[in-house]
Design an enzyme around this catalytic site. Structure first.
Site, PDB file in Angstrom:
ATOM      1  N   GLY A  87       0.806  -1.222   0.000  1.00 51.04           N
ATOM      2  CA  GLY A  87       0.000   0.000   0.000  1.00 51.04           C
ATOM      3  C   GLY A  87       0.841   1.274   0.000  1.00 51.04           C
ATOM      4  N   ASP A  88       0.145   2.395  -0.096  1.00 54.47           N
ATOM      5  CA  ASP A  88       0.781   3.708  -0.230  1.00 54.47           C
ATOM      6  C   ASP A  88       1.579   4.097   1.015  1.00 54.47           C
ATOM      7  OD1 ASP A  88       1.080   6.158  -1.814  1.00 54.47           O
ATOM      8  OD2 ASP A  88      -0.070   7.089  -0.208  1.00 54.47           O
ATOM      9  N   LEU A  89       1.028   3.837   2.197  1.00 58.64           N
ATOM     10  CA  LEU A  89       1.706   4.233   3.444  1.00 58.64           C
ATOM     11  C   LEU A  89       3.045   3.514   3.592  1.00 58.64           C
ATOM     12  CD1 LEU A  89       1.691   5.723   6.220  1.00 58.64           C
ATOM     13  CD2 LEU A  89       0.635   3.654   7.157  1.00 58.64           C
ATOM     14  N   LYS A 108       4.880   2.210   1.264  1.00 61.69           N
ATOM     15  CA  LYS A 108       5.801   2.636   0.218  1.00 61.69           C
ATOM     16  C   LYS A 108       6.370   4.030   0.501  1.00 61.69           C
ATOM     17  CE  LYS A 108       6.122   3.240  -4.793  1.00 61.69           C
ATOM     18  NZ  LYS A 108       5.397   3.242  -6.077  1.00 61.69           N
ATOM     19  N   ASP A 165      -4.415 -14.319   3.062  1.00 66.93           N
ATOM     20  CA  ASP A 165      -5.879 -14.164   3.055  1.00 66.93           C
ATOM     21  C   ASP A 165      -6.264 -13.889   4.504  1.00 66.93           C
ATOM     22  OD1 ASP A 165      -8.594 -14.445   3.194  1.00 66.93           O
ATOM     23  OD2 ASP A 165      -8.682 -16.406   2.212  1.00 66.93           O
ATOM     24  N   VAL A 166      -6.747 -12.664   4.799  1.00 64.95           N
ATOM     25  CA  VAL A 166      -6.941 -12.256   6.201  1.00 64.95           C
ATOM     26  C   VAL A 166      -7.967 -13.104   6.946  1.00 64.95           C
ATOM     27  CG1 VAL A 166      -6.229  -9.860   5.837  1.00 64.95           C
ATOM     28  CG2 VAL A 166      -8.651 -10.471   5.592  1.00 64.95           C
ATOM     29  N   ASP A 203      -0.416   8.600  15.752  1.00 68.69           N
ATOM     30  CA  ASP A 203      -0.851   9.910  15.274  1.00 68.69           C
ATOM     31  C   ASP A 203       0.448  10.574  14.822  1.00 68.69           C
ATOM     32  OD1 ASP A 203      -1.401  12.624  14.971  1.00 68.69           O
ATOM     33  OD2 ASP A 203      -2.971  12.604  16.485  1.00 68.69           O
ATOM     34  N   HIS A 204       0.673  10.630  13.503  1.00 69.60           N
ATOM     35  CA  HIS A 204       2.001  11.030  13.025  1.00 69.60           C
ATOM     36  C   HIS A 204       2.355  12.465  13.421  1.00 69.60           C
ATOM     37  CE1 HIS A 204      -0.402  12.402   9.512  1.00 69.60           C
ATOM     38  NE2 HIS A 204       0.499  13.359   9.461  1.00 69.60           N
ATOM     39  N   ASP A 238     -11.053  13.471  10.034  1.00 69.44           N
ATOM     40  CA  ASP A 238      -9.725  13.216   9.478  1.00 69.44           C
ATOM     41  C   ASP A 238      -8.633  14.002  10.196  1.00 69.44           C
ATOM     42  OD1 ASP A 238      -8.104  11.921   7.437  1.00 69.44           O
ATOM     43  OD2 ASP A 238      -7.837  13.912   6.569  1.00 69.44           O
ATOM     44  N   HIS A 248      -5.318  14.905  15.220  1.00 63.26           N
ATOM     45  CA  HIS A 248      -4.172  15.814  15.195  1.00 63.26           C
ATOM     46  C   HIS A 248      -4.414  17.123  15.951  1.00 63.26           C
ATOM     47  CE1 HIS A 248      -2.947  12.943  12.302  1.00 63.26           C
ATOM     48  NE2 HIS A 248      -3.472  13.506  11.242  1.00 63.26           N
ATOM     49  N   LYS A 273       0.608  25.469   2.420  1.00 57.25           N
ATOM     50  CA  LYS A 273       0.731  24.332   3.327  1.00 57.25           C
ATOM     51  C   LYS A 273       1.472  24.803   4.572  1.00 57.25           C
ATOM     52  CE  LYS A 273       2.937  19.757   3.701  1.00 57.25           C
ATOM     53  NZ  LYS A 273       1.806  19.006   4.231  1.00 57.25           N
TER      54      LYS A 273
END
Length: 495
Positions: free
Chosen positions: A17-19, A21, A87-88, A179-180, A237, A242, A347
């Site tokens: 997945g994206d996270l 990677k 397979d979960v 929580d990054h 979100d 955060h 940003k």
């Protein structure tokens, strides 16, 4: 707590997945480069698609090279990565994973220390953790830890159910909820600024502070997260986790000691002291927004309702501004203003502490305006602190001018500032849960946010979209402060 070179086997669910990677593989590589990992470590990537170990290692190499913008300096790093197609829902698949873990622990002399990182959709958390226990993967001679990403539920009821499922297999001390934001350098610096400086802590109360503002703005839209985001929105979100975490760090009492439990206890007290907002009060304290078409850095961008996988009549907010009151002795009467949104001017994540004016300021007579003293904590993209003071203008007149005392973290060692995930992964390996979210914090945050969520879900926002992409949000967000006699401080540092 083992503070250096922890020996562990890291199992990443959602490894394609994206996270994984973008964040996890590069973070593990940086820890390896810095010598923070023992020679006794290995990583097992788990996902549904079939991949060989070699294919997976090429994928990891590419991820690291994309992140570092250079070739992998130590190719032996990826030799410690292994892949298992899972397979979960299949018990046999977990048994095969268990056999692989035992073999790797023997190969790399890892004393049964296992981290299970669930970098995937929360609906699988309960299924995976129950199988990890029933198939014996948690029965290890060393320690076991579970790392999970947000969202942890979508309201207090679902969070309680999810917590109940996970706690069947892991104790609270073994659960590391990421929580990054808590891994960011300047968020961790909030405690140091407050508790290590005699000039701030005596002033850190309602006698000297007029208001505190927290802004977290993004220029990006929802990108490829439209389907997830349209069921989440900015409140769930960003605010529930955060933003409220930063409020807790800014408002907490000094802990007895700098231990995980003492710091968390003080944060929980803040979250429980938040003044509850009833359904009838939501419009007085909170503003929601949704971006329409506009321009970002000169390029025209589409509105939220035109994004991929978003309902053309969506009622989902992409912007939230709120006024929070903390009903305790230290903060009674001091508003904490928060705002967060997508497709905004720039940003930036920034905290502005505005101090009260001097009771009888003699220089109001000689100056057009005397600026209030401000302490600005820059979290991203810049890292540092700025103190805004007043000084005499040069020349014979007694007019004042605002001056800034700056400390820029990036300027000194920003190139080497560790990424948030790098810090948090290392903390997890060492068993330091200070910068992870305790269940009590999660429950208190959802309890505060839920009434707002309910009102917005059941009331169609007639004016959506109500701010242009490239702006700082809807006009009502400005009015939220104006009725208290304040205004949002700009993000660009010109006060």
């Amino acid at each position: 707590m083992n503070n250096v070179n922890p020996k562990s086997l890291i199992v990443i669910f959602g490894a394609t997945g994206d996270l994984a990677k973008r964040k996890l593989f590069p973070s593990i590589y940086r820890l390896y480069q810095k010598g923070k990992l023992s020679e006794e470590f290995a990583v097992v990537g788990v996902a549904r698609r079939p991949l060989s170990n070699d294919e997976f290692r090429r994928y990891v190499s590419q991820s690291v090279e994309d992140s570092t913008k250079q070739e992998l300096s130590d190719p032996s790093f990826v030799s410690r990565f292994y892949y298992h197609s899972l397979d979960v829902t299949s018990a046999a698949s977990y048994q095969e994973l268990k056999t692989l873990l035992e073999r790797l622990e023997e190969t790399y002399r890892i004393p049964g220390n296992r981290i299970f990182y669930l970098a995937m959709a929360p609906e699988f958390f309960g299924t995976i953790t129950s199988h990890l226990k029933s198939e014996g993967l948690t029965a290890t001679n060393g320690w076991k830890r579970l790392v999970i990403e947000k969202p942890f539920g979508h309201d207090v009821k679902s969070a309680q159910q999810l917590n109940k499922e996970i706690r069947q297999s892991f104790s609270e001390k073994e659960i590391f909820r990421i929580d990054h934001y808590l891994g960011k350098e300047m968020v961790q610096n909030i405690e140091v600024i407050r508790f290590a400086n005699a000039i701030f802590e005596p002033l850190w109360n309602n006698r000297f502070i007029a208001n505190i503002q927290i802004t977290s703005s993004e220029t990006l839209g929802v990108e490829d997260r439209g389907r997830y985001y349209d069921h989440s929105g900015a409140l769930r979100d960003m605010v529930q986790n955060h933003m409220l975490q930063m409020v807790a760090l800014l408002a907490m009492e000094p802990p007895i000691k700098l231990t995980t439990d003492d710091i968390r206890n003080e944060k929980v007290k803040v979250l429980r002291a938040l003044r509850p907002i009833t359904h009838d009060e939501v419009d007085q304290y909170f503003v929601r927004g949704q971006y329409g078409r506009g321009f970002i850095r000169g390029q025209e961008v589409v509105g939220y309702r035109e994004e991929n996988s978003v309902d053309p009549q969506s009622n989902t907010e992409t912007f939230v501004a709120g006024k929070l009151m903390i009903d305790n002795f230290r903060w009674a009467g001091v508003p904490f203003y928060i705002r967060t949104g997508k497709r905004m001017t720039e940003k930036s994540t920034k905290i502005v502490v505005q101090f009260k004016d001097v009771p009888m300021n003699l220089y109001y007579r000689t100056s057009e305006h005397v600026h209030p003293n401000l302490l600005v904590i820059h979290i991203q993209p810049d890292e540092g602190i700025t103190l805004h003071l007043n000084a005499k203008k040069s020349g014979e007149s007694m007019k004042t001018t605002p001056i800034k005392l700056d400390y820029c973290n990036n300027c000194i060692d920003g190139i080497n500032t560790p990424e948030a995930y790098e810090k948090l992964l290392y903390d997890c390996m060492r068993g330091d849960a200070t910068n992870f979210t305790h269940w009590d914090e999660v429950a208190a945050s959802w309890s505060f946010v839920d009434p707002i969520s309910e009102v917005w879900a059941n009331t169609k926002a007639a004016d959506f979209p109500n701010y242009e992409a490239g702006s700082m949000g809807p006009k009502k967000a400005d009015e939220l402060l104006q009725k208290d006699g304040f205004h949002w401080w700009p993000l660009n540092g010109t006060m």
